[in-house]
Design a protein around this motif. Structure first.
Motif, short mmCIF file in Angstrom:
data_model
loop_
_atom_site.label_atom_id
_atom_site.label_comp_id
_atom_site.label_asym_id
_atom_site.label_seq_id
_atom_site.Cartn_x
_atom_site.Cartn_y
_atom_site.Cartn_z
N ASP A 39 -5.93 6.96 10.82
CA ASP A 39 -4.50 6.65 10.70
C ASP A 39 -3.73 7.93 10.34
O ASP A 39 -4.19 8.73 9.51
CB ASP A 39 -4.26 5.60 9.63
N PRO A 40 -2.55 8.12 10.95
CA PRO A 40 -1.81 9.38 10.73
C PRO A 40 -1.51 9.69 9.27
O PRO A 40 -1.49 10.85 8.86
CB PRO A 40 -0.52 9.17 11.53
N HIS A 41 -1.29 8.64 8.45
CA HIS A 41 -0.88 8.92 7.07
C HIS A 41 -2.01 9.46 6.22
O HIS A 41 -1.75 10.06 5.16
CB HIS A 41 -0.32 7.65 6.42
N VAL A 42 -3.27 9.27 6.64
CA VAL A 42 -4.39 9.68 5.79
C VAL A 42 -4.42 11.20 5.64
O VAL A 42 -4.52 11.73 4.51
CB VAL A 42 -5.71 9.14 6.36
N ALA A 43 -4.32 11.92 6.74
CA ALA A 43 -4.30 13.38 6.66
C ALA A 43 -3.03 13.87 5.98
O ALA A 43 -3.06 14.82 5.19
CB ALA A 43 -4.42 13.98 8.05
N ALA A 44 -1.90 13.21 6.27
CA ALA A 44 -0.63 13.61 5.65
C ALA A 44 -0.67 13.39 4.14
O ALA A 44 -0.13 14.19 3.37
CB ALA A 44 0.52 12.82 6.28
N LEU A 48 0.00 16.15 1.16
CA LEU A 48 1.07 15.96 0.19
C LEU A 48 0.55 15.86 -1.23
O LEU A 48 1.10 16.47 -2.16
CB LEU A 48 1.87 14.70 0.54
N LEU A 49 -0.53 15.09 -1.45
CA LEU A 49 -1.00 14.83 -2.81
C LEU A 49 -2.16 15.73 -3.23
O LEU A 49 -2.57 15.70 -4.39
CB LEU A 49 -1.44 13.36 -2.94
N GLY A 50 -2.67 16.52 -2.31
CA GLY A 50 -3.76 17.43 -2.64
C GLY A 50 -3.30 18.84 -2.94
O GLY A 50 -4.08 19.78 -2.86
N LEU A 55 6.29 21.71 -2.94
CA LEU A 55 7.40 20.76 -2.88
C LEU A 55 8.58 21.28 -3.68
O LEU A 55 8.42 21.80 -4.78
CB LEU A 55 6.96 19.40 -3.43
N PRO A 56 9.80 21.10 -3.15
CA PRO A 56 10.98 21.47 -3.94
C PRO A 56 11.13 20.51 -5.11
O PRO A 56 10.78 19.33 -5.02
CB PRO A 56 12.13 21.31 -2.94
N GLY A 57 11.64 21.00 -6.22
CA GLY A 57 11.84 20.15 -7.40
C GLY A 57 13.25 19.60 -7.43
O GLY A 57 14.18 20.20 -6.87
N PRO A 58 13.46 18.46 -8.07
CA PRO A 58 14.82 17.93 -8.22
C PRO A 58 15.62 18.82 -9.17
O PRO A 58 15.09 19.38 -10.12
CB PRO A 58 14.59 16.53 -8.82
N ASN A 59 16.92 18.95 -8.90
CA ASN A 59 17.78 19.73 -9.78
C ASN A 59 17.88 19.04 -11.13
O ASN A 59 18.12 17.83 -11.21
CB ASN A 59 19.17 19.88 -9.16
N TYR A 265 4.60 9.28 3.98
CA TYR A 265 3.93 10.56 3.77
C TYR A 265 4.45 11.67 4.69
O TYR A 265 3.83 12.73 4.77
CB TYR A 265 2.43 10.39 3.91
N GLU A 266 5.57 11.45 5.35
CA GLU A 266 6.21 12.54 6.09
C GLU A 266 6.50 13.68 5.12
O GLU A 266 6.87 13.45 3.96
CB GLU A 266 7.51 12.05 6.72
N PRO A 267 6.36 14.93 5.56
CA PRO A 267 6.52 16.05 4.62
C PRO A 267 7.93 16.22 4.06
O PRO A 267 8.10 16.80 3.00
CB PRO A 267 6.10 17.27 5.45
N GLU A 268 8.93 15.76 4.77
CA GLU A 268 10.31 15.87 4.28
C GLU A 268 10.84 14.47 4.04
O GLU A 268 10.58 13.56 4.83
CB GLU A 268 11.18 16.60 5.31
N PRO A 269 11.65 14.25 3.00
CA PRO A 269 12.13 15.18 2.00
C PRO A 269 11.48 14.95 0.64
O PRO A 269 12.18 14.79 -0.37
CB PRO A 269 13.62 14.87 1.95
#
Length: 312
Positions: A39-44, A48-50, A55-59, A265-269
């Motif tokens: 499934d596409p989300h497994v690699a994504a 993301l979590l590995g 990742l940009p941080g919230p202001n 798990y899309e890389p953005e945003p």
């Protein structure tokens, strides 16, 4: 795209406007979903979590602990940020003392008691959970918040009845640990997830709920003009579901769940909170999925310590 404003803290949330019950022209379908390694989300998810992406941080704004207005200034700042973006991030000079941390929760609503027997050694006053990274990676779900595992994306208490789900998750850093680049809290806006999904997919998800939690809301529902999800990535565990609506093939529902996971798990945003001592973050559970990246591989010299309140 401007995000609709969440309800001000303390306000009564409106009931969901999209609830579906069986009628004479609708059928009830039962099925189950289990993710496949392809499934596409497994690699994504692994990226993301590995800790595979920066990742940009919230202001975060800065609010002194002991300014002239005391706690009132902090309460106003948190309220304004939640109103504007469904998320508040405030850098304090020092972590709040216990009574002021609890008072902030009381300002936002009613604290949800921590009743799980497995977490009682980490609980203060029945409501404050001390999240300390004490354990090596473990398959024990109850201990994972206290271990170096990553935590999959989810909305809080997704299987609970709406009245029992928290509206806000309040997190405060007491100690960041050795490496703030690891064990980051990950935030994914639900509005962006919904934007990636086809209308037919959202319709299917709005009629699908966890089978073993009959009081849980649908996976997707419309509230005040925007889509809200009650859903957890169950990793490789089976998710049993019930779908109520026009006769639907079970594979169509499973396909909708796969699309939802891929969108989550899309890389953005996605954003990543790098914890610093005194950083306070309040997450609106109807506006963000949240999770956590993996901790450092080696045991830390100093452990990360967050405190958490869940607020109805």
């Amino acid at each position: 795209m401007k995000q609709p404003a969440p309800a001000r803290p303390g306000a009564q949330s409106l009931p969901p406007s999209h609830g579906v019950g069986p009628t004479t022209r609708e059928a009830v379908t039962h099925g189950s979903f289990r993710a496949s390694p392809s499934d596409p989300h497994v690699a994504a998810r692994e990226v993301l979590l590995g800790n595979g992406r920066r990742l940009p941080g919230p202001n975060a704004s800065h609010t002194p602990n002991d300014g002239p207005a005391g706690g009132d200034a902090l309460h106003r700042e948190v309220t304004e940020q939640l109103w504007q973006r469904g998320l508040a991030a405030v850098q304090l000079d020092e972590p709040l003392p216990h009574d002021r941390f609890v008072a902030l929760g009381g300002f936002l609503g009613t604290a949800v008691p921590e009743t799980d027997p497995a977490v009682q050694p980490y609980v203060e006053d029945g409501i404050v959970l001390n999240l300390r990274s004490e354990h090596a990676p473990t398959p024990d779900v109850s201990l994972q918040p206290f271990a170096r595992n990553s935590l999959s994306l989810h909305s809080e208490s997704s299987g609970a009845a709406l009245a029992e789900q928290p509206r806000y998750i309040v997190l405060m850093c007491v100690a960041p640990g050795d490496d703030p680049e690891h064990a980051m809290t990950v935030l994914v806006p639900m509005r962006e997830v919904a934007r990636r999904l086809a209308p037919h997919t959202l319709e299917l998800l709005s009629r699908t709920r966890y089978r073993d939690r009959p009081k849980a809301p649908p996976v997707a529902r419309r509230v005040d003009g925007h889509w809200v999800f009650s859903f957890r990535d169950f990793l490789d565990q089976e998710l049993q579901w019930t779908h109520t609506g026009p006769h639907t093939d079970g594979e169509a529902v499973n396909g909708a769940l796969r699309e939802l996971l891929a969108a989550m798990y899309e890389p953005e945003p996605a954003a990543g909170v790098r914890w610093r001592r005194g950083l306070l973050v309040v997450i609106d559970n109807t506006y963000y999925f949240h999770g956590r990246t993996a901790g450092a591989t080696a045991p830390p010299r100093s452990r990360r310590h967050l405190q958490r309140l869940r607020i109805r």
